[in-house]
Design an enzyme around this catalytic site. Structure first.
Site, short mmCIF file in Angstrom:
data_model
loop_
_atom_site.label_atom_id
_atom_site.label_comp_id
_atom_site.label_asym_id
_atom_site.label_seq_id
_atom_site.Cartn_x
_atom_site.Cartn_y
_atom_site.Cartn_z
N TYR A 48 0.83 -1.20 0.00
CA TYR A 48 0.00 0.00 0.00
C TYR A 48 0.87 1.25 0.00
CZ TYR A 48 -3.76 -3.11 1.48
OH TYR A 48 -4.67 -4.11 1.56
N GLU A 49 0.38 2.29 -0.67
CA GLU A 49 1.15 3.52 -0.81
C GLU A 49 1.52 4.14 0.54
OE1 GLU A 49 -0.32 6.20 -3.80
OE2 GLU A 49 0.56 7.89 -2.74
N GLY A 50 0.67 3.98 1.55
CA GLY A 50 0.93 4.60 2.86
C GLY A 50 2.03 3.92 3.65
#
Lengths: 252, 268
Positions: A48-50
């Site tokens: 995930y990007e986060g």
């Protein structure tokens, strides 16, 4: 009877192989990835990007890319820099994208409608889109199809597809063997022709016609000689999908 | 000189911390989208009527949109501004469309690269992943150079150096050491890149009481502020998740939300 959204998500999940690392966005991509994880791809790694990696939450699904659920029961939690640099170094094979506009070469716009200097509608921006489109070996684009979205010329090229044709990605210095792999809409599943690098219909959803493919696009779409209908979702796929989103956050 | 220094205690009130921000400052805000963003600090910026701020953020949501609504910002360096599945950032969108806000068009990764250049004290940072996008040529923020070693065309991002970085942490101590649970997002990079750092925290403990290892070193931090629920209505894992009701209320009626923010007395 499956809805169009359900059919699109299930079709996307089937595109993922048994083992791979996939850059996941929220919404339909998330459901498609976790559905693959729970059905035919038990060894898929969700990134995930986060900063969350390998999350496998037991309760509800994450609905945003930076939620703590993205690393619950996961492998690692880093930062955006951590996961983006994984992509920059070439470790992430699959990525999901969406957009407000797409052209025949799979280039995407998530930046503005109208002129960038004097925008008609200001959109959220690239986010991780430009990176995913540039660096992932195979990107899968999920979006609804109509003439406003399927345009001959983008208002802004945020995330590169095959640019203006064969060899162009390589010319600007993008990594070899990367680029858009599939575009999945409510009407059908498209790939990119080896020779022209233009969008080509591979499969059609039941209930739509070859005419719809063209009617709902601002650019001509070639039809693959051996096109077929998408196989209807199985009971198993539908059950597994509904279990992921019991409150209908995405599916409703 | 060490930027944060070694004061006996760095704890100040949120009013004092915000009062130190000059109009027109370049701020970096920690957190990501609706997660662990320093919302209490942002709300105090609005109450103190700060103007002409520029903000650096990888992915912004309520923080940027609220500052756009209160007409506190004149420019944004960001990769994404929006509420993901909850919708567009309508006030930011209007601000840009009415040309009140200048967009320094980035991707999340290029914001990080710009900050990284400042972390390493170099004028620019090479980055992979911008070949073919229109972002570089339009904005001038990402440029192509020829690599002196391989002769390959290489994208570089100019250094981004915030005047002040503000992050929200789970725990901080009086010396400015701070601990973040879960994803650090870009907080540590923003802390190291900035000229000055302010940490707001859910809890402030004494530096002798740590049971976890803080990731943010106090010597880089100028001041520490107690801000319970300081990221709400966004999340601060594992303490609280998004208050979806409040976020929805904001999206439906931002003006009345802003009035509430302006009328609220700080809670510390």
């Amino acid at each position: 009877m499956a809805t169009e959204t359900e059919k699109m998500i299930i079709a996307a999940s089937r595109e993922l192989p048994k083992e791979t690392a996939v850059f996941v966005g929220t919404g339909m991509p998330l459901l498609a990835s976790v559905l693959a994880l729970n059905t035919h791809s038990p060894n898929i790694l969700l990134v995930y990007e986060g900063g969350g990696i390998g999350g496998n939450p037991t309760g509800r699904l994450p609905i945003q890319v930076s939620e703590s659920l993205t690393y619950e029961n996961g492998v690692a939690v880093g930062s955006m820099d951590y996961v983006m640099s994984l992509a920059q170094a070439g470790w992430i094979q699959y990525g999901f994208l969406g957009g407000a506009q797409i052209d025949a070469y799979g280039n995407l716009n998530t930046t503005v409608i109208g002129d960038w200097e004097n925008p008609k509608v200001r959109l959220p921006g690239s986010g991780g889109g430009a990176d995913i489109a540039s660096l992932c070996e195979r990107t899968i684009i999920l979006m609804r199809q109509d003439r406003k979205k399927f345009v001959p010329k983008l208002d802004f090229l945020t995330s590169p597809g095959y640019l203006t044709g064969p060899g162009e990605r390589e010319k600007v210095g993008l990594p070899a063997n990367t680029g858009p792999y599939r575009v999945i809409t409510q009407i059908g599943i498209y790939g990119f022709d080896e020779q022209t690098k233009q969008m080509t219909l591979l499969q059609l959803f039941e209930g739509y016609t070859l005419d719809d493919v063209q009617q709902q696009s601002g650019f001509p779409i070639a039809i693959s000689a051996d096109w077929s209908y998408v196989k209807a979702p199985t009971e198993l796929e539908l059950e597994a999908l509904h279990a992921l989103d019991p409150d209908g956050v995405v599916l409703a | 000189m060490i930027k944060g220094g070694f004061k006996l205690t760095k704890q100040v009130s949120i009013e004092e911390a915000v009062a130190s921000i000059k109009d027109g400052s370049l701020l970096a805000l920690g957190g990501n989208a609706l997660h662990r963003s320093p919302i209490a600090f942002v709300q105090e910026l609005i109450r103190q009527d700060k103007k002409g701020l520029s903000v650096i953020k990888t992915a912004g949501a309520l923080d940027i949109d609220l500052l756009a609504l209160s007409k506190s910002i004149s420019s944004v360096y960001a990769g994404y501004i929006g509420f993901e599945m909850l919708g567009l950032a309508q006030n930011y969108r209007k601000g840009v469309q009415q040309e009140e806000i200048v967009v320094h068009e980035h991707a999340c990764a290029s914001v990080i690269a710009g900050l990284r250049a400042s972390v390493y004290g170099v004028p620019f940072q090479p980055i992979n992943g911008f070949q073919g996008s229109e972002l570089p040529e339009l904005t001038g923020l990402v440029k192509n150079v020829t690599c002196p070693f391989t002769n390959k065309k290489t994208a570089v991002v100019e250094a981004l150096r915030p005047d002040v970085t503000v992050i929200h942490a789970n725990i901080a101590d009086e010396k400015g050491n701070a601990y973040v649970d879960g994803s650090l997002f870009e907080d540590l990079i923003m802390v190291k890149a900035a000229k000055q750092v302010i940490v707001t925290a859910e809890k402030i403990i004494h530096s002798a009481e740590w049971k976890v290892t803080p990731q943010v070193p106090g010597f880089l931090v100028e001041s520490v502020v107690l801000a319970e629920k300081g990221a709400a209505p966004g999340s601060c894992a594992p303490l609280y998740s998004i208050d979806a009701e409040q976020v929805t209320e904001y999206l439906q009626n931002p003006a009345s939300y802003l009035e509430k923010v302006k009328g609220a007395v700080t809670h510390v």
